[in-house]
Design a protein around this motif. Structure first.
Motif, PDB file in Angstrom:
ATOM      1  N   HIS A 182       1.486  -4.970  -9.761  1.00 39.46           N
ATOM      2  CA  HIS A 182       1.057  -3.588  -9.930  1.00 39.46           C
ATOM      3  C   HIS A 182       1.342  -2.803  -8.652  1.00 39.46           C
ATOM      4  O   HIS A 182       1.209  -3.323  -7.556  1.00 39.46           O
ATOM      5  CB  HIS A 182      -0.439  -3.511 -10.244  1.00 39.46           C
ATOM      6  CG  HIS A 182      -0.807  -4.248 -11.491  1.00 39.46           C
ATOM      7  ND1 HIS A 182      -0.453  -3.807 -12.740  1.00 39.46           N
ATOM      8  CD2 HIS A 182      -1.477  -5.404 -11.671  1.00 39.46           C
ATOM      9  CE1 HIS A 182      -0.899  -4.657 -13.639  1.00 39.46           C
ATOM     10  NE2 HIS A 182      -1.516  -5.641 -13.025  1.00 39.46           N
ATOM     11  N   ARG A 183       1.716  -1.554  -8.810  1.00 39.19           N
ATOM     12  CA  ARG A 183       1.970  -0.728  -7.636  1.00 39.19           C
ATOM     13  C   ARG A 183       0.661  -0.359  -6.963  1.00 39.19           C
ATOM     14  O   ARG A 183      -0.317  -0.041  -7.610  1.00 39.19           O
ATOM     15  CB  ARG A 183       2.716   0.546  -8.009  1.00 39.19           C
ATOM     16  CG  ARG A 183       4.140   0.283  -8.364  1.00 39.19           C
ATOM     17  CD  ARG A 183       4.935   1.576  -8.245  1.00 39.19           C
ATOM     18  NE  ARG A 183       6.318   1.337  -8.528  1.00 39.19           N
ATOM     19  CZ  ARG A 183       7.218   1.043  -7.604  1.00 39.19           C
ATOM     20  NH1 ARG A 183       6.870   0.979  -6.357  1.00 39.19           N
ATOM     21  NH2 ARG A 183       8.467   0.838  -7.940  1.00 39.19           N
ATOM     22  N   LYS A 184       0.684  -0.364  -5.644  1.00 35.33           N
ATOM     23  CA  LYS A 184      -0.482   0.047  -4.882  1.00 35.33           C
ATOM     24  C   LYS A 184      -0.480   1.562  -4.767  1.00 35.33           C
ATOM     25  O   LYS A 184       0.551   2.179  -4.543  1.00 35.33           O
ATOM     26  CB  LYS A 184      -0.445  -0.554  -3.485  1.00 35.33           C
ATOM     27  CG  LYS A 184      -0.574  -2.055  -3.467  1.00 35.33           C
ATOM     28  CD  LYS A 184      -0.532  -2.551  -2.051  1.00 35.33           C
ATOM     29  CE  LYS A 184      -0.570  -4.057  -2.004  1.00 35.33           C
ATOM     30  NZ  LYS A 184      -0.454  -4.560  -0.642  1.00 35.33           N
ATOM     31  N   VAL A 185      -1.631   2.164  -4.919  1.00 37.90           N
ATOM     32  CA  VAL A 185      -1.786   3.593  -4.752  1.00 37.90           C
ATOM     33  C   VAL A 185      -2.804   3.820  -3.653  1.00 37.90           C
ATOM     34  O   VAL A 185      -3.862   3.197  -3.638  1.00 37.90           O
ATOM     35  CB  VAL A 185      -2.268   4.265  -6.069  1.00 37.90           C
ATOM     36  CG1 VAL A 185      -2.514   5.740  -5.861  1.00 37.90           C
ATOM     37  CG2 VAL A 185      -1.255   4.042  -7.167  1.00 37.90           C
ATOM     38  N   VAL A 186      -2.486   4.702  -2.741  1.00 36.36           N
ATOM     39  CA  VAL A 186      -3.387   4.997  -1.648  1.00 36.36           C
ATOM     40  C   VAL A 186      -4.632   5.677  -2.195  1.00 36.36           C
ATOM     41  O   VAL A 186      -4.535   6.641  -2.955  1.00 36.36           O
ATOM     42  CB  VAL A 186      -2.689   5.914  -0.618  1.00 36.36           C
ATOM     43  CG1 VAL A 186      -3.645   6.321   0.474  1.00 36.36           C
ATOM     44  CG2 VAL A 186      -1.475   5.225  -0.038  1.00 36.36           C
ATOM     45  N   ALA A 187      -5.797   5.168  -1.846  1.00 35.76           N
ATOM     46  CA  ALA A 187      -7.061   5.762  -2.273  1.00 35.76           C
ATOM     47  C   ALA A 187      -7.691   6.450  -1.072  1.00 35.76           C
ATOM     48  O   ALA A 187      -7.989   5.809  -0.063  1.00 35.76           O
ATOM     49  CB  ALA A 187      -7.998   4.693  -2.823  1.00 35.76           C
TER      50      ALA A 187
ATOM     51  N   VAL B 123       2.656  10.860  -0.603  1.00 37.61           N
ATOM     52  CA  VAL B 123       3.146  11.228  -1.932  1.00 37.61           C
ATOM     53  C   VAL B 123       4.657  11.074  -1.992  1.00 37.61           C
ATOM     54  O   VAL B 123       5.210  10.593  -2.978  1.00 37.61           O
ATOM     55  CB  VAL B 123       2.712  12.669  -2.287  1.00 37.61           C
ATOM     56  CG1 VAL B 123       3.398  13.145  -3.549  1.00 37.61           C
ATOM     57  CG2 VAL B 123       1.203  12.726  -2.456  1.00 37.61           C
ATOM     58  N   ARG B 124       5.343  11.445  -0.926  1.00 38.57           N
ATOM     59  CA  ARG B 124       6.800  11.331  -0.903  1.00 38.57           C
ATOM     60  C   ARG B 124       7.230   9.869  -0.958  1.00 38.57           C
ATOM     61  O   ARG B 124       8.141   9.509  -1.702  1.00 38.57           O
ATOM     62  CB  ARG B 124       7.360  11.986   0.369  1.00 38.57           C
ATOM     63  CG  ARG B 124       8.868  11.950   0.475  1.00 38.57           C
ATOM     64  CD  ARG B 124       9.356  12.664   1.714  1.00 38.57           C
ATOM     65  NE  ARG B 124       8.771  12.166   2.939  1.00 38.57           N
ATOM     66  CZ  ARG B 124       9.212  11.112   3.620  1.00 38.57           C
ATOM     67  NH1 ARG B 124      10.249  10.432   3.178  1.00 38.57           N
ATOM     68  NH2 ARG B 124       8.631  10.737   4.743  1.00 38.57           N
ATOM     69  N   LEU B 125       6.559   9.008  -0.213  1.00 38.55           N
ATOM     70  CA  LEU B 125       6.956   7.603  -0.163  1.00 38.55           C
ATOM     71  C   LEU B 125       6.404   6.794  -1.336  1.00 38.55           C
ATOM     72  O   LEU B 125       7.095   5.965  -1.913  1.00 38.55           O
ATOM     73  CB  LEU B 125       6.483   6.976   1.149  1.00 38.55           C
ATOM     74  CG  LEU B 125       7.121   7.539   2.410  1.00 38.55           C
ATOM     75  CD1 LEU B 125       6.457   6.956   3.641  1.00 38.55           C
ATOM     76  CD2 LEU B 125       8.608   7.282   2.423  1.00 38.55           C
ATOM     77  N   GLY B 126       5.149   7.018  -1.690  1.00 32.31           N
ATOM     78  CA  GLY B 126       4.514   6.193  -2.711  1.00 32.31           C
ATOM     79  C   GLY B 126       4.404   6.853  -4.066  1.00 32.31           C
ATOM     80  O   GLY B 126       4.256   6.187  -5.070  1.00 32.31           O
TER      81      GLY B 126
END
Length: 78
Positions: A16-21, A41-44
């Motif tokens: 699963h992709r990690k999303v910054v919280a 947002v640009r990178l992830g």
């Protein structure tokens, strides 16, 4: 054949992709926070808002979607 070592490309071990919280409101107040947020947002591709007002933006977007549907329906009837 040997195992191929592939980069994880931001994915955890389950695939699963990690999303910054982060609390977006705190990031916007911080002087370097907007740049940090833009880079994430640009990178992830996404930042999960964990702040106390995180749901209000979603509610507002839902209201805008409903309003847009009503407007499109009115125009289509003309």
């Amino acid at each position: 054949m040997s195992e191929r070592n592939k980069p994880h490309n931001g994915r955890d071990m389950d695939g699963h992709r990690k999303v910054v919280a982060a609390d977006v409101d705190d990031l916007v107040i911080d002087p370097s926070g907007e740049d940090y947020l833009r880079d994430d947002v640009r990178l992830g591709g996404a930042v999960a808002d964990t702040g106390p007002s995180a749901g209000t933006r979603g509610t507002h977007i839902q209201e805008l979607v409903e309003e847009n549907r009503e407007n499109v329906k009115k125009i289509a009837e003309l």
